[in-house]
Design an enzyme around this catalytic site. Structure first.
Site, PDB file in Angstrom:
ATOM      1  N   LYS A  61       0.838  -1.203   0.000  1.00 40.95           N
ATOM      2  CA  LYS A  61       0.000   0.000   0.000  1.00 40.95           C
ATOM      3  C   LYS A  61       0.873   1.254   0.000  1.00 40.95           C
ATOM      4  CE  LYS A  61      -3.858  -2.016   2.631  1.00 40.95           C
ATOM      5  NZ  LYS A  61      -4.608  -1.920   3.917  1.00 40.95           N
ATOM      6  N   CYS A  86      -0.344   0.935   6.332  1.00 40.40           N
ATOM      7  CA  CYS A  86      -0.654   0.022   7.440  1.00 40.40           C
ATOM      8  C   CYS A  86      -1.599  -1.079   6.972  1.00 40.40           C
ATOM      9  CB  CYS A  86      -1.335   0.761   8.594  1.00 40.40           C
ATOM     10  SG  CYS A  86      -0.394   2.118   9.308  1.00 40.40           S
ATOM     11  N   ASP A  87      -1.483  -2.225   7.604  1.00 42.04           N
ATOM     12  CA  ASP A  87      -2.450  -3.295   7.384  1.00 42.04           C
ATOM     13  C   ASP A  87      -2.448  -4.211   8.606  1.00 42.04           C
ATOM     14  OD1 ASP A  87      -4.146  -4.349   4.901  1.00 42.04           O
ATOM     15  OD2 ASP A  87      -3.494  -6.071   6.083  1.00 42.04           O
ATOM     16  N   SER A  88      -3.603  -4.786   8.905  1.00 41.17           N
ATOM     17  CA  SER A  88      -3.734  -5.625  10.102  1.00 41.17           C
ATOM     18  C   SER A  88      -4.344  -6.977   9.760  1.00 41.17           C
ATOM     19  CB  SER A  88      -4.621  -4.942  11.151  1.00 41.17           C
ATOM     20  OG  SER A  88      -4.095  -3.695  11.537  1.00 41.17           O
ATOM     21  N   GLY A 123       0.985  -4.323  10.464  1.00 40.71           N
ATOM     22  CA  GLY A 123       2.196  -3.971   9.747  1.00 40.71           C
ATOM     23  C   GLY A 123       2.226  -2.480   9.461  1.00 40.71           C
TER      24      GLY A 123
END
Length: 216
Positions: A61, A86-88, A123
């Site tokens: 991203k 960000c990513d979860s 992340g």
């Protein structure tokens, strides 16, 4: 003047988290095909650990948005910003879970989560695009253990019916209606929301940016 920050995420919760800390980022959403990206990575490297999935998606991203800014320079995006992606994902019983595909999957997920504990991995990826910056590109993961309450079938059905579980990794929002169904956490609360403020502060320190430099 504050150092401009671009948030490469569509998450309202991440935006609200930054705003609550005095930071007003510009939001630019990427067009990354997340399932396809993970599938390609696993075809090449084998099964990924949950934290690696979170970091892979955060990096993709961030890089996609940074490239868009460099190529197109949209009028509403500040020049030479720092970009944060960000990513979860939720790790439960060794499996990796993102957003449920539909209500049935969300209900099934909650039947698994009820009375159990999982780990929410977020992340974070930073690209320093400042003209006088470091040019650095790097990432890190924050992980928080989440202890879920034991829910009845009626409670699960009622929560899923709100639609909230369909919008987020792990099928719950600790800062929303799902907060009543979390018994406790071990680690950073903001990380469960989707963005670890302490971790981002530490990452920015590595490129000589003080957290207060982001505040207007």
């Amino acid at each position: 003047m504050a150092i401009p920050l671009v948030l490469a995420s569509a998450s309202p919760a991440r935006l609200a988290t930054l705003r609550s800390a005095g930071v007003e980022p510009t939001v630019v959403v990427s067009d990354v095909d997340e399932p396809a990206l993970v599938q390609r990575a696993e075809t090449e490297f084998g099964e990924l650990a949950p934290e690696d999935v979170a970091l892979l998606l955060a990096r993709a991203k961030c890089e996609a948005v940074a490239a868009t800014i460099t190529d197109n320079e949209p009028d509403d995006v500040p020049e030479s910003p720092v970009v944060l992606g960000c990513d979860s994902v939720l790790e439960l019983d060794g499996q990796t879970y993102g957003k449920p595909a539909d209500a049935a999957e969300a209900a099934e997920r909650w039947a698994q989560m009820s009375g159990q504990s999982g780990v929410l991995h977020s992340g974070h990826w930073v690209i320093d695009n400042r003209d006088d910056g470091t040019g650095a590109t790097f990432g890190a993961v924050a992980s928080t253990t989440v202890h879920f309450a034991t829910l009845t079938a009626d409670e699960i059905a009622a929560y899923v019916a709100t639609g909230e579980p369909l919008d987020v990794a792990g099928a719950f929002k600790i800062d929303g209606l799902g907060g009543a169904y979390v018994r406790g956490i071990e680690g950073d609360y903001h990380n469960v929301v989707g963005l670890s403020l302490p971790l981002v502060r530490e990452m920015l320190t590595e490129i000589d940016i003080a957290w207060h430099d982001l505040r207007a």
